[in-house]
Design a protein around this motif. Structure first.
Motif, PDB file in Angstrom:
ATOM      1  N   LEU A  25     -65.349 -40.002 -41.227  1.00  0.00           N
ATOM      2  CA  LEU A  25     -66.362 -39.408 -40.353  1.00  0.00           C
ATOM      3  C   LEU A  25     -65.632 -38.534 -39.342  1.00  0.00           C
ATOM      4  CD1 LEU A  25     -68.543 -42.569 -39.634  1.00  0.00           C
ATOM      5  CD2 LEU A  25     -68.980 -40.778 -41.316  1.00  0.00           C
ATOM      6  N   THR A  26     -66.058 -37.278 -39.209  1.00  0.00           N
ATOM      7  CA  THR A  26     -65.460 -36.377 -38.215  1.00  0.00           C
ATOM      8  C   THR A  26     -66.409 -36.261 -37.038  1.00  0.00           C
ATOM      9  OG1 THR A  26     -66.409 -34.461 -39.335  1.00  0.00           O
ATOM     10  CG2 THR A  26     -64.149 -35.057 -39.926  1.00  0.00           C
ATOM     11  N   TRP A  27     -65.861 -36.361 -35.855  1.00  0.00           N
ATOM     12  CA  TRP A  27     -66.631 -36.301 -34.628  1.00  0.00           C
ATOM     13  C   TRP A  27     -66.486 -34.894 -34.042  1.00  0.00           C
ATOM     14  CZ3 TRP A  27     -69.419 -40.699 -33.353  1.00  0.00           C
ATOM     15  CH2 TRP A  27     -69.181 -41.792 -34.173  1.00  0.00           C
ATOM     16  N   PRO A  28     -67.292 -34.524 -33.058  1.00  0.00           N
ATOM     17  CA  PRO A  28     -67.267 -33.152 -32.538  1.00  0.00           C
ATOM     18  C   PRO A  28     -65.916 -32.757 -31.938  1.00  0.00           C
ATOM     19  CG  PRO A  28     -69.245 -34.289 -31.798  1.00  0.00           C
ATOM     20  CD  PRO A  28     -68.363 -35.319 -32.441  1.00  0.00           C
ATOM     21  N   TRP A  29     -65.604 -31.479 -32.074  1.00  0.00           N
ATOM     22  CA  TRP A  29     -64.394 -30.921 -31.469  1.00  0.00           C
ATOM     23  C   TRP A  29     -64.553 -30.831 -29.954  1.00  0.00           C
ATOM     24  CZ3 TRP A  29     -60.006 -30.283 -34.028  1.00  0.00           C
ATOM     25  CH2 TRP A  29     -60.016 -30.003 -35.385  1.00  0.00           C
ATOM     26  N   HIS A  30     -63.433 -30.973 -29.236  1.00  0.00           N
ATOM     27  CA  HIS A  30     -63.345 -30.710 -27.802  1.00  0.00           C
ATOM     28  C   HIS A  30     -62.300 -29.615 -27.629  1.00  0.00           C
ATOM     29  CE1 HIS A  30     -65.774 -34.178 -26.659  1.00  0.00           C
ATOM     30  NE2 HIS A  30     -65.113 -34.865 -27.572  1.00  0.00           N
ATOM     31  N   SER A  31     -62.636 -28.567 -26.867  1.00  0.00           N
ATOM     32  CA  SER A  31     -61.777 -27.388 -26.752  1.00  0.00           C
ATOM     33  C   SER A  31     -61.076 -27.291 -25.407  1.00  0.00           C
ATOM     34  CB  SER A  31     -62.605 -26.103 -26.931  1.00  0.00           C
ATOM     35  OG  SER A  31     -63.198 -26.068 -28.195  1.00  0.00           O
ATOM     36  N   ASN A  32     -59.843 -26.815 -25.465  1.00  0.00           N
ATOM     37  CA  ASN A  32     -59.110 -26.411 -24.263  1.00  0.00           C
ATOM     38  C   ASN A  32     -58.868 -24.917 -24.418  1.00  0.00           C
ATOM     39  OD1 ASN A  32     -57.370 -25.840 -22.216  1.00  0.00           O
ATOM     40  ND2 ASN A  32     -55.919 -27.473 -22.648  1.00  0.00           N
ATOM     41  N   THR A  33     -59.646 -24.130 -23.698  1.00  0.00           N
ATOM     42  CA  THR A  33     -59.539 -22.678 -23.780  1.00  0.00           C
ATOM     43  C   THR A  33     -58.883 -22.075 -22.543  1.00  0.00           C
ATOM     44  OG1 THR A  33     -61.771 -22.443 -22.880  1.00  0.00           O
ATOM     45  CG2 THR A  33     -61.570 -22.484 -25.284  1.00  0.00           C
ATOM     46  N   GLY A  34     -58.244 -22.915 -21.733  1.00  0.00           N
ATOM     47  CA  GLY A  34     -57.655 -22.461 -20.476  1.00  0.00           C
ATOM     48  C   GLY A  34     -56.335 -21.729 -20.610  1.00  0.00           C
ATOM     49  N   GLY A  35     -55.723 -21.763 -21.787  1.00  0.00           N
ATOM     50  CA  GLY A  35     -54.456 -21.060 -21.986  1.00  0.00           C
ATOM     51  C   GLY A  35     -53.260 -21.972 -21.840  1.00  0.00           C
ATOM     52  N   SER A  36     -52.118 -21.404 -22.124  1.00  0.00           N
ATOM     53  CA  SER A  36     -50.855 -22.145 -22.110  1.00  0.00           C
ATOM     54  C   SER A  36     -50.615 -22.841 -20.772  1.00  0.00           C
ATOM     55  CB  SER A  36     -49.696 -21.192 -22.401  1.00  0.00           C
ATOM     56  OG  SER A  36     -48.477 -21.884 -22.379  1.00  0.00           O
ATOM     57  N   GLY A  37     -50.239 -24.111 -20.846  1.00  0.00           N
ATOM     58  CA  GLY A  37     -49.934 -24.895 -19.655  1.00  0.00           C
ATOM     59  C   GLY A  37     -51.124 -25.648 -19.086  1.00  0.00           C
ATOM     60  N   THR A  38     -52.327 -25.404 -19.602  1.00  0.00           N
ATOM     61  CA  THR A  38     -53.499 -26.106 -19.081  1.00  0.00           C
ATOM     62  C   THR A  38     -53.730 -27.420 -19.827  1.00  0.00           C
ATOM     63  OG1 THR A  38     -55.062 -24.965 -20.536  1.00  0.00           O
ATOM     64  CG2 THR A  38     -54.637 -23.967 -18.385  1.00  0.00           C
ATOM     65  N   TYR A  53     -63.225 -48.735 -39.404  1.00  0.00           N
ATOM     66  CA  TYR A  53     -62.125 -49.539 -39.922  1.00  0.00           C
ATOM     67  C   TYR A  53     -60.761 -48.894 -39.685  1.00  0.00           C
ATOM     68  CZ  TYR A  53     -65.736 -52.437 -41.793  1.00  0.00           C
ATOM     69  OH  TYR A  53     -66.819 -53.275 -41.887  1.00  0.00           O
ATOM     70  N   GLU A  54     -60.748 -47.608 -39.423  1.00  0.00           N
ATOM     71  CA  GLU A  54     -59.537 -46.903 -39.010  1.00  0.00           C
ATOM     72  C   GLU A  54     -59.958 -45.830 -38.033  1.00  0.00           C
ATOM     73  OE1 GLU A  54     -56.302 -45.792 -41.777  1.00  0.00           O
ATOM     74  OE2 GLU A  54     -57.683 -46.474 -43.333  1.00  0.00           O
ATOM     75  N   LYS A  55     -59.037 -45.439 -37.177  1.00  0.00           N
ATOM     76  CA  LYS A  55     -59.316 -44.360 -36.234  1.00  0.00           C
ATOM     77  C   LYS A  55     -58.157 -43.376 -36.257  1.00  0.00           C
ATOM     78  CE  LYS A  55     -57.683 -47.216 -32.440  1.00  0.00           C
ATOM     79  NZ  LYS A  55     -57.290 -48.330 -33.248  1.00  0.00           N
ATOM     80  N   GLY A  56     -58.477 -42.136 -35.975  1.00  0.00           N
ATOM     81  CA  GLY A  56     -57.449 -41.112 -35.975  1.00  0.00           C
ATOM     82  C   GLY A  56     -57.828 -39.980 -35.047  1.00  0.00           C
ATOM     83  N   VAL A  57     -56.923 -39.024 -34.950  1.00  0.00           N
ATOM     84  CA  VAL A  57     -57.144 -37.850 -34.116  1.00  0.00           C
ATOM     85  C   VAL A  57     -56.633 -36.628 -34.875  1.00  0.00           C
ATOM     86  CG1 VAL A  57     -54.948 -38.062 -32.858  1.00  0.00           C
ATOM     87  CG2 VAL A  57     -56.885 -36.921 -31.791  1.00  0.00           C
ATOM     88  N   GLN A  58     -57.367 -35.537 -34.737  1.00  0.00           N
ATOM     89  CA  GLN A  58     -56.955 -34.265 -35.342  1.00  0.00           C
ATOM     90  C   GLN A  58     -56.821 -33.244 -34.224  1.00  0.00           C
ATOM     91  OE1 GLN A  58     -59.747 -32.521 -38.133  1.00  0.00           O
ATOM     92  NE2 GLN A  58     -58.179 -31.217 -39.021  1.00  0.00           N
ATOM     93  N   ILE A  59     -55.680 -32.570 -34.189  1.00  0.00           N
ATOM     94  CA  ILE A  59     -55.400 -31.513 -33.215  1.00  0.00           C
ATOM     95  C   ILE A  59     -55.298 -30.207 -33.997  1.00  0.00           C
ATOM     96  CG2 ILE A  59     -53.786 -30.668 -31.468  1.00  0.00           C
ATOM     97  CD1 ILE A  59     -54.724 -33.327 -30.614  1.00  0.00           C
ATOM     98  N   ALA A  60     -55.891 -29.129 -33.474  1.00  0.00           N
ATOM     99  CA  ALA A  60     -55.876 -27.869 -34.211  1.00  0.00           C
ATOM    100  C   ALA A  60     -55.743 -26.679 -33.270  1.00  0.00           C
ATOM    101  CB  ALA A  60     -57.151 -27.729 -35.031  1.00  0.00           C
ATOM    102  N   ARG A  61     -55.236 -25.598 -33.832  1.00  0.00           N
ATOM    103  CA  ARG A  61     -55.151 -24.308 -33.163  1.00  0.00           C
ATOM    104  C   ARG A  61     -56.229 -23.419 -33.770  1.00  0.00           C
ATOM    105  NH1 ARG A  61     -50.874 -20.086 -33.314  1.00  0.00           N
ATOM    106  NH2 ARG A  61     -50.796 -20.717 -35.480  1.00  0.00           N
TER     107      ARG A  61
END
Length: 75
Positions: A25-38, A53-61
């Protein structure tokens, strides 16, 4: 989540869970649009009628809404 790359792209993070049948199951994305260093912090909870039964995290550009690359880790 901290954006550490001055590449002009924004980063997103989302929670992933697996059911007892192995479906992801994929949950909604959360965005950091503040730029480098934010840094952005979110608090979240998850529950599913299918069970978790398992949990994970996906990070994307991203460039706009186009996923450029990502990585996933399960705990």
């Amino acid at each position: 989540m901290k954006d550490t790359s001055a590449d002009g792209h924004h980063v997103r993070v989302r929670y992933l869970t697996k059911t007892d049948g192995g479906s992801t199951l994929t949950w909604p994305w959360h965005s950091n649009t503040g730029g480098s260093g934010t840094t952005k912090v979110w608090e979240t909870t998850a529950q599913s009628s299918y069970g978790i039964y398992e949990k994970g995290v996906q990070i994307a550009r991203f460039e706009g809404d186009t996923l450029l690359n990502s990585c996933t880790d399960w705990a």
